[in-house]
Write an enzyme that holds these catalytic residues in place. Sequence first.
Site, mmCIF file in Angstrom:
data_model
loop_
_atom_site.group_PDB
_atom_site.id
_atom_site.type_symbol
_atom_site.label_atom_id
_atom_site.label_comp_id
_atom_site.label_asym_id
_atom_site.label_seq_id
_atom_site.Cartn_x
_atom_site.Cartn_y
_atom_site.Cartn_z
ATOM 1 N N ARG A 102 -32.941 6.958 -19.762
ATOM 2 C CA ARG A 102 -32.626 6.439 -18.421
ATOM 3 C C ARG A 102 -33.909 5.811 -17.885
ATOM 4 N NH1 ARG A 102 -28.587 7.886 -14.552
ATOM 5 N NH2 ARG A 102 -29.250 7.770 -12.377
ATOM 6 N N HIS A 129 -24.935 0.397 -17.169
ATOM 7 C CA HIS A 129 -24.688 1.844 -17.046
ATOM 8 C C HIS A 129 -23.407 2.160 -17.816
ATOM 9 C CE1 HIS A 129 -25.081 5.786 -15.682
ATOM 10 N NE2 HIS A 129 -24.989 5.660 -14.380
ATOM 11 N N GLN A 132 -21.417 5.639 -17.468
ATOM 12 C CA GLN A 132 -20.702 5.738 -16.194
ATOM 13 C C GLN A 132 -19.352 5.039 -16.281
ATOM 14 O OE1 GLN A 132 -21.381 7.189 -12.975
ATOM 15 N NE2 GLN A 132 -19.216 6.617 -12.871
ATOM 16 N N ASP A 223 -20.851 0.742 -5.036
ATOM 17 C CA ASP A 223 -22.079 1.471 -5.359
ATOM 18 C C ASP A 223 -23.039 1.225 -4.198
ATOM 19 O OD1 ASP A 223 -24.040 2.891 -6.667
ATOM 20 O OD2 ASP A 223 -24.454 1.373 -8.185
ATOM 21 N N CYS A 263 -19.727 5.588 -8.039
ATOM 22 C CA CYS A 263 -20.472 6.268 -9.097
ATOM 23 C C CYS A 263 -21.444 7.313 -8.567
ATOM 24 C CB CYS A 263 -21.194 5.251 -9.974
ATOM 25 S SG CYS A 263 -22.295 4.159 -9.060
ATOM 26 N N ARG A 291 -17.704 12.177 -16.341
ATOM 27 C CA ARG A 291 -18.939 11.833 -17.044
ATOM 28 C C ARG A 291 -19.169 12.795 -18.206
ATOM 29 N NH1 ARG A 291 -23.051 9.155 -14.659
ATOM 30 N NH2 ARG A 291 -23.838 9.169 -16.804
#
Length: 306
Positions: A102, A129, A132, A223, A263, A291
Amino acid sequence: MAALSGRDLLSLADLSSQEVQELLQMATQLKSQQLRLRCNKVLGLLFSKASTRTRVSFTVAMYQLGGQVIDLNPNVTQVSRGEPVQDTARVLDRYLDILAIRTFAQQELEIFADYAKIPVINALTDLEHPCQVLADLLTVQETFGTCAGLTLTYVGDGNNVANSLMLGCALVGMNVRVATPKGFEPSTTIVEKAQAITNNKTQVILTHDAEAATKGANVLYTDVWASMGQEAEADDRMPIFQPYQINEHLLSLADSEAIVLHCLPAHRGEEITDDVIEGSHSRVWDQAENRMHVQKALLASILGAE
């Protein structure tokens, strides 16, 4: 899922439509406990960005598979003292079975993948991502029974989540509309990849009109308006992004059975109102749980499991 054995996942574009469907099917079976898998391997988490859901979901997924997890906080490793990425990659390759990264730059992730023989998973970069969005697609499939033929509308910043959503929707046959302010559009390269995947069978639409993009949509998604690393821009972005807030008015323009996704973490009162994220259309908490299930399926597929 032998086809994923030993492979990297740096982008959703690394997967075929069939592979995405098979991952979602496996995640569903793991979630319902119809399928139980064991995988005695070691996962390394190298996270340069803060994380709650990604860190915990990967950790629990690996533990439930019977494996181990090593949290490689850059602040307590030589990465923080400037060790070259390629050197770190070659060393970790000797210790670990798989590595989830990440970080900020997609290029850093790609260097790791080039120098490490073990599989590397994109746990978030500024460009994408993918894990996700696999969870997002599972949530949509759970709600509607299928993703094919539905329309997802994303409103807000054309960031890494928007990029991966375009690819993910294209792979499962969903129409996707991305509504952003001018100057905040998603990656042109990713748009072109998504359009190539659809092969004109579904729509990939970019617009600056949030209301037009929302009309009749089955899924509304947003988001934060300023992603990690952009905190200094947050105040300047606020008035620009205000028309892109998911609130009761915008939700009323969508299909009557539409669901709302985010998310997380959410800045309530900014990109989404409290009444919407807590309302009957919200599937945000199912989405967060998923997830873990999709990442368990991904780890088992890449590493091999019994």
